[in-house]
Design a protein around this motif. Structure first.
Motif, short mmCIF file in Angstrom:
data_model
loop_
_atom_site.label_atom_id
_atom_site.label_comp_id
_atom_site.label_asym_id
_atom_site.label_seq_id
_atom_site.Cartn_x
_atom_site.Cartn_y
_atom_site.Cartn_z
N ILE A 1 22.95 -13.79 -20.30
CA ILE A 1 21.99 -12.92 -19.77
C ILE A 1 20.87 -13.01 -20.86
O ILE A 1 20.95 -12.65 -21.90
N ARG A 2 19.71 -12.84 -20.08
CA ARG A 2 18.41 -12.87 -20.94
C ARG A 2 17.63 -11.68 -20.27
O ARG A 2 17.37 -11.49 -19.15
N PHE A 3 17.13 -10.93 -21.25
CA PHE A 3 16.34 -9.80 -20.91
C PHE A 3 14.90 -10.05 -20.82
O PHE A 3 14.37 -10.62 -21.93
N LEU A 4 14.00 -9.73 -19.88
CA LEU A 4 12.47 -10.25 -19.82
C LEU A 4 11.97 -8.97 -19.45
O LEU A 4 11.69 -8.57 -18.03
N GLY A 5 11.29 -8.06 -20.37
CA GLY A 5 10.66 -6.81 -19.98
C GLY A 5 9.19 -7.11 -20.02
O GLY A 5 8.82 -8.35 -20.40
N ASN A 6 8.56 -6.04 -19.66
CA ASN A 6 6.98 -6.17 -19.53
C ASN A 6 6.55 -7.13 -18.46
O ASN A 6 5.46 -7.89 -18.41
N VAL A 7 7.40 -7.44 -17.41
CA VAL A 7 7.16 -8.26 -16.12
C VAL A 7 7.09 -7.42 -14.99
O VAL A 7 8.19 -6.97 -14.50
N GLU A 8 6.34 -7.51 -14.36
CA GLU A 8 6.04 -6.97 -13.10
C GLU A 8 6.22 -7.89 -11.88
O GLU A 8 5.56 -8.75 -11.62
N VAL A 9 7.20 -7.46 -11.03
CA VAL A 9 7.63 -8.76 -9.87
C VAL A 9 6.68 -8.00 -8.69
O VAL A 9 6.86 -6.71 -8.26
N GLY A 10 6.27 -8.61 -7.82
CA GLY A 10 5.24 -8.20 -6.77
C GLY A 10 4.38 -8.18 -6.71
O GLY A 10 3.44 -7.67 -5.68
N GLY A 11 3.70 -8.41 -7.76
CA GLY A 11 2.09 -8.23 -8.04
C GLY A 11 1.72 -9.87 -8.00
O GLY A 11 2.26 -10.97 -7.54
N ASP B 1 18.67 -13.79 -15.72
CA ASP B 1 17.53 -13.22 -16.29
C ASP B 1 17.27 -11.82 -15.54
O ASP B 1 17.09 -11.56 -14.43
N VAL B 2 17.32 -10.61 -16.51
CA VAL B 2 17.14 -9.47 -16.23
C VAL B 2 15.75 -9.08 -16.32
O VAL B 2 15.44 -8.78 -17.49
N PHE B 3 15.09 -8.63 -15.31
CA PHE B 3 13.54 -8.41 -15.47
C PHE B 3 13.46 -6.84 -15.31
O PHE B 3 14.28 -6.33 -14.83
N ASP B 4 12.35 -6.62 -16.14
CA ASP B 4 11.95 -5.07 -16.03
C ASP B 4 10.27 -5.12 -16.07
O ASP B 4 9.86 -5.66 -16.90
N ARG B 5 9.86 -4.10 -15.10
CA ARG B 5 8.41 -3.68 -15.63
C ARG B 5 8.03 -3.28 -16.92
O ARG B 5 6.95 -3.44 -17.50
N LEU B 6 9.08 -2.53 -17.42
CA LEU B 6 8.75 -1.75 -18.66
C LEU B 6 9.15 -2.77 -19.80
O LEU B 6 10.03 -3.67 -19.48
N LEU C 1 3.23 -12.64 -10.27
CA LEU C 1 4.66 -12.93 -10.14
C LEU C 1 5.08 -12.52 -8.55
O LEU C 1 5.53 -11.32 -8.59
N SER C 2 4.74 -13.03 -7.53
CA SER C 2 5.02 -12.58 -6.27
C SER C 2 6.59 -12.61 -6.11
O SER C 2 7.34 -13.51 -6.64
N THR C 3 7.18 -12.08 -4.85
CA THR C 3 8.65 -12.17 -4.70
C THR C 3 9.04 -13.68 -4.16
O THR C 3 9.83 -13.96 -4.43
N ALA C 4 7.96 -14.29 -3.61
CA ALA C 4 8.30 -15.65 -3.15
C ALA C 4 8.03 -16.64 -4.25
O ALA C 4 8.89 -17.45 -4.37
N ARG C 5 7.38 -16.44 -5.14
CA ARG C 5 7.30 -17.35 -6.33
C ARG C 5 8.57 -17.03 -7.14
O ARG C 5 9.06 -18.05 -7.75
#
Length: 451
Positions: free
Chosen positions: A71-81, A32-37, A84-88
């Motif tokens: 591969i799955r694109f998952l945009g509009n997701v902010e990691v670290g907030g 899963d490829v995450f992006d904040r945008l 969705l924390s880095t631990a989670r």
């Protein structure tokens, strides 16, 4: 089956995902490829100058990777907030690869840097590239006669070129319409690109430098007296790397050529160190004060005590990037990177199996786009070596379910394709090719909502 999260959909993230799914040693990997945008491709979409279409065409190869069924694109997701924390994230996946780049620009650290009209080149690039976080402003361009760009790298060359270009050359690009209109109404006639060291030490590439001398209606100038201060410039046989030697030859040609009488000019200045941004009573920039420098014989420069004031109403600093800490990850403030060993995140000196880094957050803001491929491969190799330990973790549930339960609504690949379609339609309505949507509301609306 190993489930891997890659945080960041720029080149380093995409190359990491590609390496992981295409290798044969560990079957069944899903990424899963995450992006904040809500849009993929990172700096290829939001950092490469819009008039450099050949480089931007790299999006095609990145697209092919992201369309892989593994591969799955998952945009509009902010990691670290909070959501969705880095631990989670690590609880949801067998492993996480962070490819988050270097989002903070360096400061000059001189008086007057907070005056109105002083900006980072990063902010300017984001604005004309349509980044949704960019300030909706025109950088005061209609009231600017002269601009100063501090720096001697390709980003400095990019912003200098965009300031000097006319609308006919920019209209065929995907530049947002507000930015195109502001640049069309610009009063900029003189751009000073200033470096504290000499021409043989410039970080720009020859192709980008040479392009400044071919812009319609623009004179590219270099002062022979300043160039001659560089010992390597004076000696054509000096032992310089090939790129630096070619750069010197281009500048030598500029210095010898007569002005063509263009209505705009670019002046490359060397051996000038910024010491103060000058301002007027209204709090706006009126120019910069520089100290003349001289080679110190050790590869650096030293001040001479001679000063020069250069008038300008706009200052763009382009002196490098820095990494930004991500909550939950260790961070080396001095290097601006996450401590690692071959891509494995180090916590208190020990490798944290399951956490990895690639790209600028791993090695610092160095190299070109292609540098990210071997960097990502090294990290993927480390992850694959850890596959046995990672596979023992229980991660049977699809992480997407947990993301939805946390209130996150990712933009999936069909949403991104809808954004592409909307940008193409916007371009047609303006009599242009595809034109970027430059705001969050517009992007999410074009995506047709979220997953």
């Amino acid at each position: 089956m190993l489930r891997i999260a890659v945080v960041g959909s720029g080149p380093s993230g995409v190359y990491a995902a590609q390496t992981l799914v295409q290798q044969r040693e560990v079957p069944g990997i899903r990424v899963d490829v995450f992006d904040r945008l809500p849009a993929p491709y990172g700096l290829v979409r939001y950092g490469v100058a819009p008039d450099h279409e050949k480089i931007k065409s790299l999006q095609g190869s990145l697209r092919t990777v992201l369309e892989d069924e593994r591969i799955r694109f998952l945009g509009n997701v902010e990691v670290g907030g909070d959501a969705l924390s880095t631990a989670r994230l690590l609880e949801l996946y067998h492993a996480v690869v962070y490819c988050v780049g270097a989002a903070r620009d360096r400061m000059l650290g001189i008086p007057g840097e907070d005056l109105a009209g002083v900006h980072s080149a990063t902010a300017f690039v984001s604005w004309y590239s349509g980044h949704p976080d960019a300030a909706a402003e025109a950088f005061g361009l209609p009231g600017v006669d002269a601009a100063i760009v501090v720096g001697a790298g390709n980003v400095a060359v990019d912003v200098t070129r965009i300031l000097a270009r006319g609308v006919p050359e920019l209209a065929p690009t995907d530049m947002p319409q507000p930015a195109l209109g502001a640049l069309g109404a610009s009063g900029v006639r003189a751009i000073h690109m200033v470096a504290r060291r000499g021409p043989s030490q410039g970080k720009f590439t020859t192709k980008e430098l040479r392009e400044l001398g071919t812009l319609p209606g623009v004179d590219a100038l270099a002062d022979p007296a300043e160039l001659a201060l560089d010992p390597a410039y004076a000696d054509p046989g000096a032992a310089l790397p090939a790129v630096n030697r070619r750069n010197v030859e281009v500048l030598r040609g500029w210095a010898a050529a007569p002005a063509s009488g263009g209505d705009r000019r670019i002046a490359l200045r060397f051996f000038l160190r910024p010491v103060e941004v000058l301002g007027g009573p209204d709090g706006r920039v009126t120019g910069m004060r520089f100290e003349r420098t001289a080679p110190d014989g050790l590869g650096g420069v030293t001040g001479t005590g001679v000063y020069e004031d250069v008038p300008a109403q706009l200052v763009l600093r382009s002196v490098g990037y820095q990494g930004v800490p991500l909550d939950g990850l260790p961070f080396d403030e001095r290097r601006g990177t996450v401590p690692h060993a071959a891509g494995r995140v180090l916590r208190e000196g020990r490798a944290s199996v399951g956490e990895y880094v690639a790209g600028w957050i791993k090695r610092g803001p160095t190299g070109v786009i292609g540098t990210n491929r071997p960097c990502a491969k090294e990290t993927a190799s480390s992850l694959l070596q850890d596959a046995g330990a990672l596979a023992r973790r229980d991660r049977e549930r699809d992480p997407l379910e947990a993301l939805r339960e946390a209130g996150l609504r990712p933009v999936r690949w069909p949403g991104w394709l809808a954004i592409e379609t909307a940008e193409a339609e916007l371009g047609r309505s303006l009599g242009r090719r595809s034109v970027k949507i430059p705001d969050w509301e517009g992007l999410l609306a074009a995506a047709g909502g979220t997953d």
